[in-house]
Design a protein around this motif. Structure first.
Motif, PDB file in Angstrom:
ATOM      1  N   VAL A   1       0.861  -1.180   0.000  1.00  0.00           N
ATOM      2  CA  VAL A   1       0.000   0.000   0.000  1.00  0.00           C
ATOM      3  C   VAL A   1       0.901   1.235   0.000  1.00  0.00           C
ATOM      4  CG1 VAL A   1      -1.731   1.265   1.326  1.00  0.00           C
ATOM      5  CG2 VAL A   1      -1.827  -1.223   1.235  1.00  0.00           C
ATOM      6  N   ALA A   2       0.609   2.188  -0.881  1.00  0.00           N
ATOM      7  CA  ALA A   2       1.435   3.405  -0.965  1.00  0.00           C
ATOM      8  C   ALA A   2       1.204   4.310   0.247  1.00  0.00           C
ATOM      9  CB  ALA A   2       1.152   4.158  -2.253  1.00  0.00           C
ATOM     10  N   ARG A   3      -0.071   4.527   0.591  1.00  0.00           N
ATOM     11  CA  ARG A   3      -0.422   5.363   1.749  1.00  0.00           C
ATOM     12  C   ARG A   3      -1.617   4.739   2.429  1.00  0.00           C
ATOM     13  NH1 ARG A   3      -1.778  11.144   0.553  1.00  0.00           N
ATOM     14  NH2 ARG A   3      -3.253  10.068  -0.751  1.00  0.00           N
ATOM     15  N   ARG A   4      -1.690   4.948   3.738  1.00  0.00           N
ATOM     16  CA  ARG A   4      -2.781   4.352   4.498  1.00  0.00           C
ATOM     17  C   ARG A   4      -3.077   5.201   5.720  1.00  0.00           C
ATOM     18  NH1 ARG A   4      -3.539  -1.616   5.298  1.00  0.00           N
ATOM     19  NH2 ARG A   4      -5.729  -1.288   5.577  1.00  0.00           N
ATOM     20  N   ARG A   5      -4.332   5.226   6.107  1.00  0.00           N
ATOM     21  CA  ARG A   5      -4.731   5.881   7.363  1.00  0.00           C
ATOM     22  C   ARG A   5      -4.141   5.084   8.504  1.00  0.00           C
ATOM     23  NH1 ARG A   5      -8.927   4.718  11.185  1.00  0.00           N
ATOM     24  NH2 ARG A   5      -9.707   6.601  12.153  1.00  0.00           N
ATOM     25  N   ARG A   6      -3.606   5.770   9.449  1.00  0.00           N
ATOM     26  CA  ARG A   6      -3.099   5.103  10.645  1.00  0.00           C
ATOM     27  C   ARG A   6      -4.221   5.068  11.667  1.00  0.00           C
ATOM     28  NH1 ARG A   6       0.262   2.373   8.379  1.00  0.00           N
ATOM     29  NH2 ARG A   6       1.949   3.438   7.371  1.00  0.00           N
ATOM     30  N   PRO A   7      -4.648   3.860  12.066  1.00  0.00           N
ATOM     31  CA  PRO A   7      -5.746   3.770  13.033  1.00  0.00           C
ATOM     32  C   PRO A   7      -5.357   4.343  14.384  1.00  0.00           C
ATOM     33  CG  PRO A   7      -4.840   1.595  12.548  1.00  0.00           C
ATOM     34  CD  PRO A   7      -4.136   2.572  11.661  1.00  0.00           C
ATOM     35  N   VAL A   8      -6.362   4.757  15.132  1.00  0.00           N
ATOM     36  CA  VAL A   8      -6.155   5.281  16.478  1.00  0.00           C
ATOM     37  C   VAL A   8      -5.520   4.194  17.342  1.00  0.00           C
ATOM     38  CG1 VAL A   8      -7.310   6.208  18.528  1.00  0.00           C
ATOM     39  CG2 VAL A   8      -8.087   6.878  16.248  1.00  0.00           C
ATOM     40  N   VAL A   9      -6.043   2.985  17.238  1.00  0.00           N
ATOM     41  CA  VAL A   9      -5.523   1.808  17.935  1.00  0.00           C
ATOM     42  C   VAL A   9      -5.310   0.739  16.877  1.00  0.00           C
ATOM     43  CG1 VAL A   9      -6.077   0.001  19.620  1.00  0.00           C
ATOM     44  CG2 VAL A   9      -6.787   2.359  20.047  1.00  0.00           C
ATOM     45  N   VAL A  10      -4.225   0.000  16.967  1.00  0.00           N
ATOM     46  CA  VAL A  10      -3.973  -1.086  16.019  1.00  0.00           C
ATOM     47  C   VAL A  10      -4.302  -2.403  16.717  1.00  0.00           C
ATOM     48  CG1 VAL A  10      -2.290  -2.203  14.518  1.00  0.00           C
ATOM     49  CG2 VAL A  10      -2.148   0.261  14.938  1.00  0.00           C
ATOM     50  N   PRO A  11      -5.528  -2.890  16.511  1.00  0.00           N
ATOM     51  CA  PRO A  11      -5.922  -4.138  17.169  1.00  0.00           C
ATOM     52  C   PRO A  11      -5.312  -5.347  16.456  1.00  0.00           C
ATOM     53  CG  PRO A  11      -7.716  -3.307  15.838  1.00  0.00           C
ATOM     54  CD  PRO A  11      -6.607  -2.295  15.755  1.00  0.00           C
ATOM     55  N   LYS A  12      -5.299  -6.471  17.138  1.00  0.00           N
ATOM     56  CA  LYS A  12      -4.844  -7.713  16.526  1.00  0.00           C
ATOM     57  C   LYS A  12      -5.785  -8.073  15.376  1.00  0.00           C
ATOM     58  CE  LYS A  12      -2.753  -9.452  20.714  1.00  0.00           C
ATOM     59  NZ  LYS A  12      -2.793 -10.401  21.790  1.00  0.00           N
ATOM     60  N   ALA A  13      -5.276  -8.796  14.395  1.00  0.00           N
ATOM     61  CA  ALA A  13      -6.057  -9.135  13.202  1.00  0.00           C
ATOM     62  C   ALA A  13      -7.362  -9.851  13.531  1.00  0.00           C
ATOM     63  CB  ALA A  13      -5.218  -9.980  12.255  1.00  0.00           C
ATOM     64  N   ARG A  14      -7.375 -10.687  14.543  1.00  0.00           N
ATOM     65  CA  ARG A  14      -8.581 -11.459  14.872  1.00  0.00           C
ATOM     66  C   ARG A  14      -9.402 -10.850  16.011  1.00  0.00           C
ATOM     67  NH1 ARG A  14      -8.790 -16.215  12.091  1.00  0.00           N
ATOM     68  NH2 ARG A  14      -6.831 -16.934  11.232  1.00  0.00           N
ATOM     69  N   ASP A  15      -9.127  -9.626  16.369  1.00  0.00           N
ATOM     70  CA  ASP A  15      -9.862  -8.947  17.434  1.00  0.00           C
ATOM     71  C   ASP A  15     -11.295  -8.714  16.957  1.00  0.00           C
ATOM     72  OD1 ASP A  15     -10.956  -7.112  19.272  1.00  0.00           O
ATOM     73  OD2 ASP A  15      -8.994  -6.220  19.641  1.00  0.00           O
ATOM     74  N   THR A  16     -12.269  -9.228  17.681  1.00  0.00           N
ATOM     75  CA  THR A  16     -13.666  -9.088  17.259  1.00  0.00           C
ATOM     76  C   THR A  16     -14.159  -7.643  17.335  1.00  0.00           C
ATOM     77  OG1 THR A  16     -14.486  -9.641  19.461  1.00  0.00           O
ATOM     78  CG2 THR A  16     -14.270 -11.460  17.875  1.00  0.00           C
ATOM     79  N   ASP A  17     -13.487  -6.798  18.092  1.00  0.00           N
ATOM     80  CA  ASP A  17     -13.857  -5.380  18.178  1.00  0.00           C
ATOM     81  C   ASP A  17     -13.045  -4.511  17.210  1.00  0.00           C
ATOM     82  OD1 ASP A  17     -15.830  -5.767  20.042  1.00  0.00           O
ATOM     83  OD2 ASP A  17     -14.609  -5.167  21.761  1.00  0.00           O
ATOM     84  N   ARG A  18     -12.394  -5.121  16.244  1.00  0.00           N
ATOM     85  CA  ARG A  18     -11.523  -4.404  15.305  1.00  0.00           C
ATOM     86  C   ARG A  18     -12.214  -3.215  14.622  1.00  0.00           C
ATOM     87  NH1 ARG A  18      -6.700  -5.217  13.091  1.00  0.00           N
ATOM     88  NH2 ARG A  18      -6.286  -4.456  10.998  1.00  0.00           N
ATOM     89  N   PRO A  19     -13.455  -3.361  14.090  1.00  0.00           N
ATOM     90  CA  PRO A  19     -14.065  -2.202  13.397  1.00  0.00           C
ATOM     91  C   PRO A  19     -14.182  -0.962  14.285  1.00  0.00           C
ATOM     92  CG  PRO A  19     -15.387  -4.177  13.046  1.00  0.00           C
ATOM     93  CD  PRO A  19     -14.343  -4.518  14.070  1.00  0.00           C
ATOM     94  N   GLU A  20     -14.412  -1.183  15.558  1.00  0.00           N
ATOM     95  CA  GLU A  20     -14.542  -0.047  16.471  1.00  0.00           C
ATOM     96  C   GLU A  20     -13.178   0.457  16.935  1.00  0.00           C
ATOM     97  OE1 GLU A  20     -18.055  -2.219  15.961  1.00  0.00           O
ATOM     98  OE2 GLU A  20     -16.332  -3.027  17.024  1.00  0.00           O
ATOM     99  N   LYS A  21     -12.283  -0.460  17.264  1.00  0.00           N
ATOM    100  CA  LYS A  21     -10.980  -0.062  17.800  1.00  0.00           C
ATOM    101  C   LYS A  21     -10.161   0.754  16.810  1.00  0.00           C
ATOM    102  CE  LYS A  21     -10.349  -3.527  21.379  1.00  0.00           C
ATOM    103  NZ  LYS A  21      -9.578  -4.724  21.776  1.00  0.00           N
ATOM    104  N   VAL A  22     -10.210   0.421  15.519  1.00  0.00           N
ATOM    105  CA  VAL A  22      -9.440   1.224  14.551  1.00  0.00           C
ATOM    106  C   VAL A  22      -9.967   2.651  14.501  1.00  0.00           C
ATOM    107  CG1 VAL A  22      -8.730  -0.731  13.111  1.00  0.00           C
ATOM    108  CG2 VAL A  22     -10.797   0.546  12.506  1.00  0.00           C
ATOM    109  N   HIS A  23     -11.197   2.828  14.930  1.00  0.00           N
ATOM    110  CA  HIS A  23     -11.819   4.155  14.957  1.00  0.00           C
ATOM    111  C   HIS A  23     -11.651   4.825  16.320  1.00  0.00           C
ATOM    112  CE1 HIS A  23     -14.215   7.079  12.887  1.00  0.00           C
ATOM    113  NE2 HIS A  23     -15.198   7.033  13.749  1.00  0.00           N
ATOM    114  N   GLY A  24     -11.089   4.076  17.274  1.00  0.00           N
ATOM    115  CA  GLY A  24     -10.836   4.656  18.587  1.00  0.00           C
ATOM    116  C   GLY A  24     -12.022   4.641  19.523  1.00  0.00           C
TER     117      GLY A  24
END
Length: 170
Positions: A71-94
């Motif tokens: 990926v050339a550029r990417r948004r840096r999430p507020v929190v970087v959750p583990k790949a299998r974290d079930t709360d991933r959609p929310e955690k990347v948004h903080g």
């Protein structure tokens, strides 16, 4: 947990928000040829995926992913959750998620627009679009839907992916 309690106020407020974005490197002819060969193996890919002269330039198969390698550029999430974290959609948004323990894929649908061509730079923007609470055999479930919209460097629509995940406790 009773029906209607899985989605908190932060989650409701985040509906419609962009939770991720990324931009590809310019698509290379070799990327398109290799992808086409791989997805059609052991058969030969259709000529339009290999021969630029007769088709107005190389085009990618619909399933081509310009983000597969780098990926050339990417948004840096507020929190970087583990790949299998079930709360991933929310955690990347903080924000705080529902804290459910299990997750399975609930389905994906794709809508295609302009074909990806050599030199295209694709931007992906993912939004959180829906939460639906249901009662399952194992108890409360939360269906979460995201939309990932791709456009090219000219702003033309390339692809829309709607993905649903099912989260639950058992």
């Amino acid at each position: 947990m009773e029906q209607g309690t899985l989605v908190n106020d932060e989650m409701r407020a985040a509906l419609g928000d962009e939770i991720d974005w990324r931009t590809s490197y310019p698509v290379d002819a070799s990327d398109l040829r290799r992808w086409s060969i791989a997805v059609h193996y052991p058969e030969a890919p259709p000529r339009r995926f290999l021969n630029a002269e007769h088709y107005g330039g190389l085009v990618a198969p619909d399933e081509f992913n310009p983000f597969a390698w780098q990926v050339a550029r990417r948004r840096r999430p507020v929190v970087v959750p583990k790949a299998r974290d079930t709360d991933r959609p929310e955690k990347v948004h903080g924000i705080r998620g529902p804290g459910l323990r299990h997750q399975v894929a609930g389905g994906i649908e794709a809508t295609y627009g302009e074909s990806i061509r050599v030199g295209d730079v694709v931007t992906s923007r993912t939004r959180l679009v829906a939460y639906v609470e249901k009662q399952g055999r194992l108890g409360p479930m939360l269906l979460t839907t995201t939309e990932d919209r791709w456009t090219n460097q000219d702003g033309a629509f390339v692809r829309l992916l709607r993905e649903t995940s099912i989260r639950y406790d058992a």
